[in-house]
Design an enzyme around this catalytic site. Structure first.
Site, PDB file in Angstrom:
ATOM      1  N   ASP A  64       0.810  -1.219   0.000  1.00 14.78           N
ATOM      2  CA  ASP A  64       0.000   0.000   0.000  1.00 14.78           C
ATOM      3  C   ASP A  64       0.847   1.275   0.000  1.00 14.78           C
ATOM      4  O   ASP A  64       0.485   2.286   0.596  1.00 14.78           O
ATOM      5  CB  ASP A  64      -0.971   0.020   1.205  1.00 14.78           C
ATOM      6  CG  ASP A  64      -1.856  -1.202   1.215  1.00 14.78           C
ATOM      7  OD1 ASP A  64      -2.251  -1.643   0.122  1.00 14.78           O
ATOM      8  OD2 ASP A  64      -2.152  -1.719   2.302  1.00 14.78           O
ATOM      9  N   LYS A 104       2.090   2.216  -5.211  1.00 17.13           N
ATOM     10  CA  LYS A 104       2.908   1.787  -6.358  1.00 17.13           C
ATOM     11  C   LYS A 104       2.240   2.053  -7.714  1.00 17.13           C
ATOM     12  O   LYS A 104       2.903   2.416  -8.677  1.00 17.13           O
ATOM     13  CB  LYS A 104       3.220   0.283  -6.236  1.00 17.13           C
ATOM     14  CG  LYS A 104       4.026  -0.070  -5.001  1.00 17.13           C
ATOM     15  CD  LYS A 104       4.255  -1.562  -4.867  1.00 17.13           C
ATOM     16  CE  LYS A 104       3.063  -2.356  -4.416  1.00 17.13           C
ATOM     17  NZ  LYS A 104       2.630  -2.144  -3.033  1.00 17.13           N
ATOM     18  N   GLY A 148      -3.863  -4.351  -4.385  1.00 14.97           N
ATOM     19  CA  GLY A 148      -4.924  -3.385  -4.652  1.00 14.97           C
ATOM     20  C   GLY A 148      -4.286  -2.094  -5.117  1.00 14.97           C
ATOM     21  O   GLY A 148      -3.816  -1.307  -4.310  1.00 14.97           O
ATOM     22  N   HIS A 149      -4.208  -1.913  -6.429  1.00  9.91           N
ATOM     23  CA  HIS A 149      -3.495  -0.754  -6.967  1.00  9.91           C
ATOM     24  C   HIS A 149      -4.480   0.282  -7.512  1.00  9.91           C
ATOM     25  O   HIS A 149      -5.179   0.037  -8.489  1.00  9.91           O
ATOM     26  CB  HIS A 149      -2.494  -1.210  -8.037  1.00  9.91           C
ATOM     27  CG  HIS A 149      -1.436  -2.113  -7.478  1.00  9.91           C
ATOM     28  ND1 HIS A 149      -0.593  -2.860  -8.246  1.00  9.91           N
ATOM     29  CD2 HIS A 149      -1.101  -2.375  -6.188  1.00  9.91           C
ATOM     30  CE1 HIS A 149       0.213  -3.550  -7.451  1.00  9.91           C
ATOM     31  NE2 HIS A 149      -0.079  -3.276  -6.212  1.00  9.91           N
ATOM     32  N   GLN A 153       2.450  -5.987  -3.257  1.00  5.06           N
ATOM     33  CA  GLN A 153       2.823  -6.049  -1.833  1.00  5.06           C
ATOM     34  C   GLN A 153       4.065  -5.185  -1.549  1.00  5.06           C
ATOM     35  O   GLN A 153       4.305  -4.230  -2.265  1.00  5.06           O
ATOM     36  CB  GLN A 153       3.050  -7.510  -1.374  1.00  5.06           C
ATOM     37  CG  GLN A 153       1.769  -8.337  -1.308  1.00  5.06           C
ATOM     38  CD  GLN A 153       1.332  -8.922  -2.636  1.00  5.06           C
ATOM     39  OE1 GLN A 153       2.094  -9.575  -3.320  1.00  5.06           O
ATOM     40  NE2 GLN A 153       0.081  -8.690  -3.023  1.00  5.06           N
TER      41      GLN A 153
END
Ligand code: IMO
Ligand code: MG
Length: 446
Positions: free
Chosen positions: A21, A24, A50-51, A241
């Site tokens: 988080d 990225k 989760g991007h 990650q």
């Protein structure tokens, strides 16, 4: 080296240096805007990522589709070390279509990528249920990541390429029957039960998604990427990650089930290390963590932690869980830089500073002694050393001109530069908000 003389293109890598988080997706977008890459490749992890990508007034959250999806000419690659959740994949492809991006023609999936089966998420939940009764939960994203990697290593899993062969149904039946035996064990021994209806529903959705994915570009991705490189094209490898969640070097077992280190790019895509050029590391100006395990730099004052949560909108993009907030942990970052060989750093969310004074963790103590090495287990840590400095409020929101940055934030960045100097890393840009344009580059860099 013969290989060297043949090679034309290169691979740059981007990885998170904290507990995930770090923002990225935004940096991938920033790098792609330079126009030097022709493709973005996911090399590990799965739909646990989760991007968040902002595009004008639209937001897209990608879990499994590589973050280059909002750039029309960029090829998207899913490598062999990725565990592919076909239901998420189809859902995201549909969402992208609604935003005006048809990614199917430019999406290539390795035939050697691992399939997440419809029962893996249930086994993930069952395992968490069991752990919760004993040593405590990991707090996984419940996406079936651990069970999918376990099946792969136990050599009973399904590969994406298997769906193109006539024995796929048979293989799937065998695996599902094994999974049902496992779930029965969890039911009988631990009292964890999944209603049959839920299993049927998951299976139907999964079969439907498999039938869609079957029609896509499933290929020998290692061959394709090497071809692109030989054509002089450059590729960006997108880490999911963060290094502190790496299965080998994180705080085991409070980690994810893949190797996040850039070293895994070679194995996760099928390319030799000789193609790797820059390694970008991403940090947030503070730290967050979700899930179980210790978090050494966690802000002890609950009210202050909540201020960061609120100001930084620190709620999980995959699970919606509130993220724990901590001060920047330089001890962990230095460890992550050394492990990953990062040479360039992005700092994100530097506009978020809801307190008049901030702290930075510079060392860990074990039984009142300074720890030189990163501890084997984070719960060995008995104290942290911190340094304090003035905060900068919210005045840097959206600042993209170096000259407009507040002196307190500049002081913080110069401080970090000094603290990382010996590791030969350069801070390349600093994020000041969620939009593509919200960042400034450092005046003396580039
Ligand atoms: P991005 O790419 C933050 C964490 C989970 C849990 C542990 C294991 O958005 O940075 P898993 O489902 O992988 O078995 O969970 O890892 N985790 C993440 N935390 N961001 C992520 O990805 C994460 N992916 C996994 O919260 O503690
Ligand atoms: Mg996340």
């Amino acid at each position: 080296m013969e290989n060297q003389s043949l090679k034309k293109g290169f691979i740059d890598v981007l990885v998170g240096l904290q507990w995930g988080d770090e923002g990225k997706g935004k940096n991938i977008d920033e790098l792609l805007s330079k126009g030097i890459y022709s493709g973005v490749a996911r090399f590990q992890g799965g739909a646990n990522a989760g991007h968040t990508l902002k595009f004008g007034d639209k937001t897209f959250i990608g879990h499994i589709v590589p973050s280059g999806c909002l750039q029309k000419d960029i090829e998207l690659y899913i490598g062999n070390e990725v565990v592919v959740d076909v239901v998420s994949l189809i859902k995201e492809i549909g969402e992208l279509k609604n935003l005006g991006f048809d990614v199917i023609p430019r999406l290539y999936i390795s035939n050697r990528a691992k399939l997440v089966s419809y029962l893996h998420p249930f086994i993930d939940q069952a395992e968490e249920f069991r752990r919760n009764k004993g040593e405590g939960k990991i707090g996984t994203t419940a996406r079936g990541i651990g069970p999918a990697y376990s099946d792969s290593r136990a050599r009973r899993g399904l590969l994406v390429g298997d769906m193109l062969f006539s024995d796929f149904d048979k293989k799937e039946e065998n695996l599902s029957s094994f999974h049902m035996d496992l779930l029965n064990m969890y039911k009988e021994k631990y009292g964890f039960e999944i209603p049959e209806e839920k299993i049927r529903e998951a299976r139907n959705k999964w079969i439907e998604a498999i039938n869609e994915v079957k029609k896509m570009n499933i290929c020998d991705l290692s061959f394709l990427i090497q071809k692109r490189l030989s054509e002089g094209k450059n590729i960006l490898a997108e880490g999911a990650q963060g290094i502190m969640l790496d299965i080998d070097f994180g705080d085991y077992p409070n980690v994810t089930s893949s190797n996040i280190l850039p070293a895994n790019v070679c194995l996760g895509l099928g390319v030799p290390h000789t193609f790797i050029r820059d390694i970008y590391g991403v940090i947030k100006a503070y730290t967050t963590k979700v899930g179980g395990g210790d978090f050494p730099s966690r802000i002890k004052n609950e009210e202050i932690e909540k201020l960061f949560q609120k100001a930084g909108n620190e709620f999980g993009a995959t699970t919606g869980r509130p993220r724990m907030c901590g001060w920047l942990d330089l001890f962990a970052i230095r460890h992550a830089v050394r492990l990953s060989g990062v040479n360039k750093i992005f700092i994100n969310k530097a506009n978020i500073c809801p307190t008049g004074e901030i702290e930075v963790v510079t060392g860990y103590e074990i039984n009142s002694k300074d720890s030189e090495e990163f501890p084997f287990r984070l719960n060995q840590i008995t104290g942290v050393k911190t340094e304090k400095m003035l905060g900068w409020g919210d005045s840097n929101y959206g600042v993209s001109d170096f000259k407009k940055v507040s002196p307190e934030l500049l002081n913080y960045i110069n401080y970090l530069k000094g603290k990382l100097e010996d590791l030969d890393v350069e801070i390349v840009s600093v994020g000041t908000g969620p939009d593509r344009s919200n960042f400034f580059e450092l005046e003396d860099s580039n």
